[in-house]
Design a protein around this motif. Sequence first.
Motif, PDB file in Angstrom:
ATOM      1  N   TRP A 108       4.003  -2.486   3.571  1.00  0.00           N
ATOM      2  CA  TRP A 108       3.163  -3.682   3.634  1.00  0.00           C
ATOM      3  C   TRP A 108       1.904  -3.412   4.465  1.00  0.00           C
ATOM      4  O   TRP A 108       1.972  -2.774   5.514  1.00  0.00           O
ATOM      5  N   MET A 109       0.787  -3.887   3.961  1.00  0.00           N
ATOM      6  CA  MET A 109      -0.463  -3.907   4.715  1.00  0.00           C
ATOM      7  C   MET A 109      -0.745  -5.363   5.078  1.00  0.00           C
ATOM      8  O   MET A 109      -0.818  -6.231   4.196  1.00  0.00           O
ATOM      9  N   VAL A 110      -0.861  -5.654   6.371  1.00  0.00           N
ATOM     10  CA  VAL A 110      -1.165  -7.001   6.837  1.00  0.00           C
ATOM     11  C   VAL A 110      -2.682  -7.117   6.985  1.00  0.00           C
ATOM     12  O   VAL A 110      -3.293  -6.435   7.819  1.00  0.00           O
ATOM     13  N   VAL A 111      -3.288  -7.949   6.174  1.00  0.00           N
ATOM     14  CA  VAL A 111      -4.747  -8.095   6.169  1.00  0.00           C
ATOM     15  C   VAL A 111      -5.115  -9.423   6.833  1.00  0.00           C
ATOM     16  O   VAL A 111      -4.679 -10.489   6.394  1.00  0.00           O
ATOM     17  N   VAL A 112      -5.884  -9.335   7.902  1.00  0.00           N
ATOM     18  CA  VAL A 112      -6.339 -10.528   8.612  1.00  0.00           C
ATOM     19  C   VAL A 112      -7.828 -10.717   8.347  1.00  0.00           C
ATOM     20  O   VAL A 112      -8.640  -9.839   8.660  1.00  0.00           O
ATOM     21  N   ASP A 113      -8.180 -11.841   7.758  1.00  0.00           N
ATOM     22  CA  ASP A 113      -9.583 -12.161   7.487  1.00  0.00           C
ATOM     23  C   ASP A 113     -10.020 -13.291   8.406  1.00  0.00           C
ATOM     24  O   ASP A 113      -9.377 -14.343   8.467  1.00  0.00           O
ATOM     25  N   ILE A 114     -11.124 -13.064   9.106  1.00  0.00           N
ATOM     26  CA  ILE A 114     -11.673 -14.059  10.031  1.00  0.00           C
ATOM     27  C   ILE A 114     -12.971 -14.597   9.455  1.00  0.00           C
ATOM     28  O   ILE A 114     -13.831 -13.828   9.024  1.00  0.00           O
ATOM     29  N   CYS A 115     -13.107 -15.899   9.461  1.00  0.00           N
ATOM     30  CA  CYS A 115     -14.282 -16.545   8.885  1.00  0.00           C
ATOM     31  C   CYS A 115     -14.833 -17.561   9.883  1.00  0.00           C
ATOM     32  O   CYS A 115     -14.092 -18.417  10.368  1.00  0.00           O
ATOM     33  N   MET A 150       0.834  -1.198   0.000  1.00  0.00           N
ATOM     34  CA  MET A 150       0.000   0.000   0.000  1.00  0.00           C
ATOM     35  C   MET A 150       0.869   1.248   0.000  1.00  0.00           C
ATOM     36  O   MET A 150       2.088   1.187   0.237  1.00  0.00           O
ATOM     37  N   GLU A 151       0.244   2.372  -0.265  1.00  0.00           N
ATOM     38  CA  GLU A 151       0.916   3.650  -0.065  1.00  0.00           C
ATOM     39  C   GLU A 151       0.706   4.045   1.388  1.00  0.00           C
ATOM     40  O   GLU A 151      -0.435   4.027   1.872  1.00  0.00           O
ATOM     41  N   PRO A 152       1.769   4.355   2.116  1.00  0.00           N
ATOM     42  CA  PRO A 152       1.614   4.687   3.545  1.00  0.00           C
ATOM     43  C   PRO A 152       0.656   5.857   3.754  1.00  0.00           C
ATOM     44  O   PRO A 152       0.502   6.715   2.873  1.00  0.00           O
ATOM     45  N   TYR A 153       0.039   5.876   4.901  1.00  0.00           N
ATOM     46  CA  TYR A 153      -0.853   6.988   5.235  1.00  0.00           C
ATOM     47  C   TYR A 153      -0.020   8.255   5.408  1.00  0.00           C
ATOM     48  O   TYR A 153       1.135   8.203   5.868  1.00  0.00           O
ATOM     49  N   PRO A 154      -0.555   9.420   5.049  1.00  0.00           N
ATOM     50  CA  PRO A 154       0.211  10.673   5.094  1.00  0.00           C
ATOM     51  C   PRO A 154       0.813  10.983   6.463  1.00  0.00           C
ATOM     52  O   PRO A 154       1.906  11.551   6.547  1.00  0.00           O
ATOM     53  N   GLU A 159       5.513   3.865   7.897  1.00  0.00           N
ATOM     54  CA  GLU A 159       4.900   2.718   8.560  1.00  0.00           C
ATOM     55  C   GLU A 159       3.923   1.986   7.644  1.00  0.00           C
ATOM     56  O   GLU A 159       3.263   2.593   6.804  1.00  0.00           O
ATOM     57  N   GLY A 160       3.850   0.672   7.858  1.00  0.00           N
ATOM     58  CA  GLY A 160       2.800  -0.112   7.238  1.00  0.00           C
ATOM     59  C   GLY A 160       1.604  -0.119   8.169  1.00  0.00           C
ATOM     60  O   GLY A 160       1.498   0.702   9.071  1.00  0.00           O
ATOM     61  N   SER A 161       0.701  -1.083   7.958  1.00  0.00           N
ATOM     62  CA  SER A 161      -0.490  -1.093   8.797  1.00  0.00           C
ATOM     63  C   SER A 161      -1.098  -2.489   8.835  1.00  0.00           C
ATOM     64  O   SER A 161      -0.579  -3.436   8.241  1.00  0.00           O
ATOM     65  N   ASP A 177       5.586  -4.325  14.718  1.00  0.00           N
ATOM     66  CA  ASP A 177       6.297  -3.071  14.471  1.00  0.00           C
ATOM     67  C   ASP A 177       5.974  -2.585  13.066  1.00  0.00           C
ATOM     68  O   ASP A 177       6.493  -3.100  12.080  1.00  0.00           O
ATOM     69  N   PHE A 178       5.111  -1.581  12.972  1.00  0.00           N
ATOM     70  CA  PHE A 178       4.670  -1.084  11.669  1.00  0.00           C
ATOM     71  C   PHE A 178       5.815  -0.455  10.875  1.00  0.00           C
ATOM     72  O   PHE A 178       5.785  -0.453   9.642  1.00  0.00           O
ATOM     73  N   LYS A 179       6.827   0.064  11.583  1.00  0.00           N
ATOM     74  CA  LYS A 179       7.949   0.680  10.863  1.00  0.00           C
ATOM     75  C   LYS A 179       8.739  -0.369  10.071  1.00  0.00           C
ATOM     76  O   LYS A 179       9.301  -0.063   9.021  1.00  0.00           O
ATOM     77  N   LYS A 180       8.765  -1.595  10.571  1.00  0.00           N
ATOM     78  CA  LYS A 180       9.471  -2.653   9.849  1.00  0.00           C
ATOM     79  C   LYS A 180       8.694  -3.130   8.623  1.00  0.00           C
ATOM     80  O   LYS A 180       9.219  -3.915   7.828  1.00  0.00           O
ATOM     81  N   LEU A 181       7.463  -2.650   8.484  1.00  0.00           N
ATOM     82  CA  LEU A 181       6.661  -3.000   7.315  1.00  0.00           C
ATOM     83  C   LEU A 181       6.849  -1.995   6.179  1.00  0.00           C
ATOM     84  O   LEU A 181       6.297  -2.170   5.100  1.00  0.00           O
ATOM     85  N   CYS A 182       7.617  -0.949   6.448  1.00  0.00           N
ATOM     86  CA  CYS A 182       7.860   0.067   5.425  1.00  0.00           C
ATOM     87  C   CYS A 182       8.842  -0.457   4.377  1.00  0.00           C
ATOM     88  O   CYS A 182       9.878  -1.050   4.708  1.00  0.00           O
ATOM     89  N   ILE A 183       8.515  -0.273   3.117  1.00  0.00           N
ATOM     90  CA  ILE A 183       9.399  -0.676   2.014  1.00  0.00           C
ATOM     91  C   ILE A 183      10.172   0.535   1.514  1.00  0.00           C
ATOM     92  O   ILE A 183      11.396   0.541   1.463  1.00  0.00           O
ATOM     93  N   THR A 184       9.460   1.593   1.119  1.00  0.00           N
ATOM     94  CA  THR A 184      10.052   2.863   0.711  1.00  0.00           C
ATOM     95  C   THR A 184       9.262   3.973   1.377  1.00  0.00           C
ATOM     96  O   THR A 184       8.048   4.098   1.152  1.00  0.00           O
ATOM     97  N   GLU A 185       9.902   4.764   2.209  1.00  0.00           N
ATOM     98  CA  GLU A 185       9.191   5.779   2.992  1.00  0.00           C
ATOM     99  C   GLU A 185       8.376   6.701   2.097  1.00  0.00           C
ATOM    100  O   GLU A 185       8.871   7.239   1.101  1.00  0.00           O
TER     101      GLU A 185
END
Length: 257
Positions: free
Chosen positions: A128-135, A62-66, A71-73, A115-123
């Motif tokens: 990276w966005m970690v998506v958790v789906d529960i079913c 994803m594109e990081p939030y402004p 950070e990722g999310s 650690d969301f900062k470790k999910l950053c690829i290019t500031e």
Amino acid sequence: MSNESREHLIRLFESNIRLDGRKFTDYRPVKVEANVTNTAEGSARVTIGKTDVIAGVKMEVMEPYPDTPNEGSIMVGAELLPLSSPEFELGPPGQKAIELARVVDRCIRESKALDFKKLCITEGEKAWMVVVDICTINDSGNLLDASSLAALAALKSATFPEYKDDKIDYKKKTSKKLDLKDMPLSVTVIKIGDKFLVDPDSEEEKSIDARLTVASLSDGTLCAMQKGGDYPLTAEDIMQMIDIGVEKGRELRKLVK
């Protein structure tokens, strides 16, 4: 539940026993199985008694939030399938699904274990966005705890897909795992009459006066709480429920490999 059924339940509790013979702070048999599907980056299936939940983790770029350009999310969604309960219907997420997703999300997010900062690829450009789906497969009570446990086990098993030349190859998994600094987990404690219980089954859930979902870390540090039910809780109630939630969380964590 009818008033007559509720009164019968409370009378039974006076003998310190539940409908199925358990003690107030006993869980039904709990089973955690990781890596249950190859189509997700991480997955887990949790059964608590007859309650059955699957969680899957997908990695997206994803594109990081402004306001957090480095950070990722994480994003958590829940789908309550009609096959799991006659109370669930197809369509947009209802209140129960929204609350379930938010409670699981808050436990993970507020724990700071990921650690969301470790999910950053290019500031400012890619993260990276970690998506958790529960079913839900079957709802026999206590979906909140089953979903929290499934989400944690799925995150523990997750590995990053190959990312090269700005493209994700989901068919190629790397050996890089998500960096979880702790194991945040939620335990829901309910109050019926003057008794506190964990892991309510479907019948007990119909008689809940109040509930408190307690999210904690391995050392007992609180990271989130969620109040539910129609009746208030006293400060003493809350402290007792927190103590129970933290202690049962320690027990459940041992099941996550």
